[in-house]
Design a protein around this motif. Sequence first.
Motif, short mmCIF file in Angstrom:
data_model
loop_
_atom_site.label_atom_id
_atom_site.label_comp_id
_atom_site.label_asym_id
_atom_site.label_seq_id
_atom_site.Cartn_x
_atom_site.Cartn_y
_atom_site.Cartn_z
N LEU A 43 0.81 -1.22 0.00
CA LEU A 43 0.00 0.00 0.00
C LEU A 43 0.85 1.27 0.00
N LEU A 44 2.16 1.12 0.18
CA LEU A 44 3.04 2.27 0.30
C LEU A 44 3.88 2.45 -0.95
N ALA A 45 4.45 3.63 -1.09
CA ALA A 45 5.36 3.96 -2.17
C ALA A 45 6.42 4.88 -1.60
N VAL A 46 7.45 5.15 -2.38
CA VAL A 46 8.47 6.09 -1.90
C VAL A 46 7.80 7.43 -1.61
N GLY A 47 7.97 7.91 -0.42
CA GLY A 47 7.34 9.15 0.02
C GLY A 47 6.73 8.97 1.40
#
Length: 127
Positions: free
Chosen positions: A87-91
Amino acid sequence: MALAPAQSTLAAWNDTEHGSTALAAGTVDPPTDLACTAGQLTPPTFTWNLPAGGLARSGFTWSLSDGFSGGGTLGPDDTSIVVPGALLAVGTGTFTLYANGPGGWTSAPVTGSLGMLTDELYFCSVP
């Protein structure tokens, strides 16, 4: 054929109703002591203590925002959630947790920050 004009009529009625009941106010208390851990190959895990008072909980609702999306529900005695790395991405984004009570009522939110530095390095913090 002509119709007679309408006649004025005085009419009145009076009906009084009485009732009684006991009313009570209540709140859905939020989870306390929100904390988190994360690291290399370890997605963010948020933990909390159950509210000590307030109305009975039916569970918890968590969500992601500010660049991330996702969320779900947890049971009334759950005290942690591992946020899936998918569910996450770089940031950086925001994790929000509510306690759910009767009648669709919810507690005030508790929040934390979370995100990824690389596809293997996760981080989180709680204010």
